[in-house]
Motif scaffolding. Structure first.
Motif, short mmCIF file in Angstrom:
data_model
loop_
_atom_site.label_atom_id
_atom_site.label_comp_id
_atom_site.label_asym_id
_atom_site.label_seq_id
_atom_site.Cartn_x
_atom_site.Cartn_y
_atom_site.Cartn_z
N UNK A 97 0.59 -1.23 -0.09
CA UNK A 97 -0.01 -0.12 -0.24
C UNK A 97 1.07 1.28 0.18
N UNK A 98 1.83 1.33 0.64
CA UNK A 98 2.95 2.54 0.98
C UNK A 98 3.53 2.56 -0.39
N UNK A 99 4.10 1.48 -1.33
CA UNK A 99 4.55 1.74 -2.57
C UNK A 99 3.45 2.33 -3.37
N UNK A 100 2.45 1.80 -3.30
CA UNK A 100 1.38 2.23 -4.24
C UNK A 100 0.45 3.59 -3.95
N UNK A 101 1.15 4.36 -3.13
CA UNK A 101 0.63 5.53 -2.65
C UNK A 101 1.83 6.62 -3.16
N UNK A 102 1.49 7.77 -4.11
CA UNK A 102 2.31 8.65 -4.44
C UNK A 102 1.92 9.99 -4.24
N UNK A 103 2.80 10.76 -3.23
CA UNK A 103 2.31 12.09 -2.72
C UNK A 103 3.05 13.17 -3.32
N UNK A 104 2.23 13.92 -3.79
CA UNK A 104 2.79 15.09 -4.58
C UNK A 104 2.60 16.56 -3.75
N UNK A 105 3.61 17.20 -3.31
CA UNK A 105 3.46 18.32 -2.65
C UNK A 105 3.44 19.49 -3.26
N UNK A 106 2.44 20.36 -3.32
CA UNK A 106 2.30 21.58 -4.12
C UNK A 106 1.45 21.03 -5.48
N UNK A 107 0.30 22.11 -5.12
CA UNK A 107 -0.59 22.06 -6.72
C UNK A 107 -0.67 23.13 -7.47
N UNK A 108 0.46 23.70 -7.75
CA UNK A 108 0.74 24.42 -8.87
C UNK A 108 0.91 23.96 -10.11
N UNK A 109 1.06 24.45 -11.42
CA UNK A 109 1.05 23.47 -12.44
C UNK A 109 1.91 22.63 -12.35
N UNK A 110 3.09 22.50 -11.89
CA UNK A 110 3.87 21.12 -12.00
C UNK A 110 3.11 20.14 -11.30
N UNK A 111 2.89 20.44 -10.06
CA UNK A 111 1.98 19.46 -9.11
C UNK A 111 1.01 18.75 -9.83
N UNK A 112 0.00 19.88 -10.43
CA UNK A 112 -1.04 19.19 -11.09
C UNK A 112 -0.92 18.39 -12.27
N UNK A 113 0.40 18.83 -13.07
CA UNK A 113 0.69 18.06 -14.14
C UNK A 113 1.37 16.71 -13.76
N UNK A 114 2.13 16.46 -12.86
CA UNK A 114 2.52 15.32 -12.32
C UNK A 114 1.50 14.42 -11.81
N UNK A 115 0.65 14.81 -11.03
CA UNK A 115 -0.21 14.14 -10.37
C UNK A 115 -1.26 13.44 -11.38
N UNK A 116 -1.93 14.34 -12.43
CA UNK A 116 -2.37 13.76 -13.65
C UNK A 116 -1.94 12.70 -14.31
N UNK A 117 -0.52 12.76 -14.78
CA UNK A 117 0.04 11.77 -15.73
C UNK A 117 0.35 10.47 -14.49
N UNK A 118 0.80 10.50 -13.45
CA UNK A 118 1.03 9.57 -12.57
C UNK A 118 -0.28 8.58 -12.39
N UNK A 119 -1.32 9.50 -12.18
CA UNK A 119 -2.74 8.84 -12.15
C UNK A 119 -2.94 7.86 -13.41
N UNK A 120 -2.64 8.51 -14.65
CA UNK A 120 -2.94 7.79 -15.89
C UNK A 120 -2.10 6.79 -16.14
#
Lengths: 438, 438
Positions: free
Chosen positions: A171-194
């Motif tokens: 579970x810990x390995x399959x949890x990805x935490x991105x700190x900061x929801x500016x453009x870079x954070x949002x873009x990283x989160x979106x692609x990792x989710x995809x």
């Protein structure tokens, strides 16, 4: 060699017999290149110093970190860009200081380089707000190495989850935490989710990658704080649709091997990414100049350093205000415009004319993607979201890339990703070489 | 779970109700993939274990080391190649040993993996012939990291030469020594000479990169010893035309920071590359099996290990003889053929039939390029050299690449290089992170 800078409105020394005017630019980012590309004059010799051999197209770096683009699609050798400009010399070295008395830039490897005019365009690094001890747990995204480190960690987490028989560890390995929801954070989160939702599921046998959690943490009240609220709301909804857990109004208070503590609650994770803040390069220290809290040099309206009319600071290293008193944002177009402004000022100085006295920033708009099919775009009165904004984003970024080859390569890699659902650069490299285990 | 391997000619246990036959393949190179791709059978479960997440197209790795291709053009995620093969599980882990009694493969991170049949296809590493202390001075070329290390060192040498004011240091920086004149050594020497002679000159201001020396050292009497003498002679002439200094009948006797000592004479250099020899992976040690001097397991004619009919060793890890008693060469096609042979043997065993008892190597020809426009090709009676061989080499390598995207990407990068004289991946990365200064 002209010992003093030609003051505005004074006759310069442009005769071909006299010593050339030596312009030294530190930093081959958008600011430094914007300047060197726009400035070519008789009697002017330009030296560009950078600690990397390449210019980096930062706006697409998150796509290297998330396996969509190879490193070589977003980086070009600086000296190659100035191949036909015999007036430009490129040096790969690290600046260690500036001797403003002797007018020399001090280097780590090479001999000091004398200047008549100096432009510092050295950019920014990520800042952990006084918690530098968090860096090993949550790398930021500023260099190619940062991108390949993040890529390695994200991909390795799925690999290790496939191997382990310990459910909590999985579970810990399959949890990805991105700190900061500016453009870079949002873009990283979106692609990792995809990646987790659409690309990786058919390739794993022991785990269901769709169960991975992507958690985007933002201390402020909404994602994409630099955008209008309407677009922030849209982005948040789009992220949630991709399976991203959005935690606004949550601040990180601790980080360790075990996980990230957010507002007192620990989220077990093996992969955290820092997209929360930046601090300027140490240019202010080199000059003994006044800096703001983020380390940016407080410059005059013409981007010179107070007390040093022969030294300019531009881009993310400079604290510049807009007409309404708000700060000029740390974006590529802002740095580029500042480089072009300094080129105009120096051209005027070399010609003995009075130069523009005030840099005015023209905001061309803001764009951010959310996953692979959606984006938001803010051009003041015109606001776009969804697929149209995404196409616009893609076209704009291909347009701004340097050179035909990169444009073709990026377009092909995107097309391939879009059609086949396979990303081009899913490589784990430098494993075991970094200090981190993965 | 079948506890014993089905002996040849004996009835197997193919009924769908019985436990599946577990085939474990260690190594996702040409041998391991050749096997897994050719073998799919009811009741068979395949596990591929590799310490990398990618299959590497070794024959083009030297082009990554010399800035022509990006890393992602020559490497593919192994698990992605088996996305639609539900019978194949891929594990990213390092094998630490084999328990032949309990029939389990021991891993560094994950739990041991049980097998009914085991195939070791773990390849080879470069060998310094008892001089492992030379490795920091002269990296070999086997992995993506090796390639980016060599790329960094070669490009950094030119950068440092541009910076230095010490003439001796500049000469040492502009001397590139390649040890070993097999195909890899010849290919590296050719492209580095092209970089120095044709690509880099317009980009440097303080040095003339055309004065760089590329020195190819070979202990034997001629370059490309595996080719007919006529083609070796042609290659040597072509290399000399590119400005390469060819030193045959010269052996390296020492290496240090200062340079490479060749037959008693020291050549000052900062960049040496090792292309002289390989040694097999430690598979022989895992099995306690007999190995030849290069560490390769001496296998039976059917590629099984003496005393272990359930264990095969293939590719560069195996010592296999041709019909005339000469060794099967360490080439990609040889490994692939061995993988396909084992697939056939196992298919027969699973079907309860008698399998082929002897691996026969079919040599398809040898190719090597010399710089960007020339190559040699040896197909037994037919021998080609020059531009025609070069085109043939290019077409053959694009054909053997995996997947449409890589083929298009490599073809475009070559075309771009050919037309524009610019290489696609001239990046210095991981500077200061490795133990070496550069």
């Amino acid at each position: 060699m002209s010992d003093t800078l030609t003051p505005p409105g004074t006759a310069p020394n442009p005769s071909p017999d006299s010593a050339p005017h030596r312009l030294v630019i530190v930093g081959g980012g958008f600011g430094g290149l914007g300047l060197a590309k726009s400035l070519q004059a008789k009697g002017l010799e330009i030296t560009i110093i950078d600690q990397r051999n390449h210019h980096l197209f930062q706006p697409l770096l998150y796509q290297v970190a998330t396996t969509i683009l190879p490193t070589s699609d977003v980086a070009w050798p600086i000296r190659n860009l100035f191949k036909s400009r015999k007036d430009v010399t490129t040096l790969l070295d690290e600046v260690t200081g500036v001797d403003t008395e002797a007018k020399r830039v001090l280097l780590k490897e090479g001999a000091p380089v004398g200047y008549d005019t100096l432009v510092l365009a050295t950019g920014a690094r990520h800042s952990y707000f006084g918690h530098d001890e968090w860096e090993p747990f949550a790398p930021g995204l500023k260099s190619l190495e940062d991108a390949t480190t993040i890529r390695r960690r994200v991909l390795s987490a799925f690999e290790e989850a496939e191997l382990t028989s310990d459910a909590d560890e999985r579970d810990a390995l399959l949890s990805f935490v991105i700190v900061g929801a500016g453009a870079t954070g949002v873009e990283l989160a979106g692609i990792i989710a995809e990646l987790a939702q659409r690309i990786l599921p058919p390739e794993f046998r022991n785990i269901d990658t769709r169960k991975a959690r992507v958690i985007l943490i933002e201390a402020g009240p909404r994602v994409l704080p630099a955008f209008p609220k309407e677009l922030s709301d849209y982005a948040e909804t789009a992220l949630k649709r991709l399976g991203v857990t959005v935690m606004t109004d949550h601040a990180v208070t601790a980080m360790s091997d075990a996980g990230v503590t957010v507002s007192g609650q620990e989220i077990p994770t093996r992969t955290a990414i820092w997209a929360a803040g930046v601090t300027a390069s140490p240019a202010a220290g080199w000059l003994g100049a006044e800096a703001d809290r983020a380390g940016r040099v407080k410059v005059n309206p013409d981007l010179t350093v107070p007390g040093h009319p022969d030294i300019f600071v531009i881009g993310d290293t400079a604290a510049v205000e807009r007409e309404d008193g708000s700060p000029v944002p740390g974006l590529a177009p802002a740095a580029k415009q500042q480089g072009q402004f300094v080129a105009k000022v120096l051209k005027a100085r070399l010609a003995g004319q009075k130069q523009d006295d005030k840099f005015v920033y023209r905001h061309q708009g803001s764009l951010a993607t959310i996953g692979k099919r959606s984006a938001v775009a803010d051009f003041g009165r015109i606001r776009l979201k969804g697929a149209l904004a995404w196409w616009l984003w893609g076209i704009a970024h291909i347009y701004f890339l340097i050179g035909t080859r990169s444009r073709i390569a990026v377009a092909l890699n995107w097309l391939w990703s879009f059609i086949s659902g396979r990303n081009s650069a899913r490589l784990i490299t430098q494993r075991d070489i970094h200090s981190d285990k993965r």
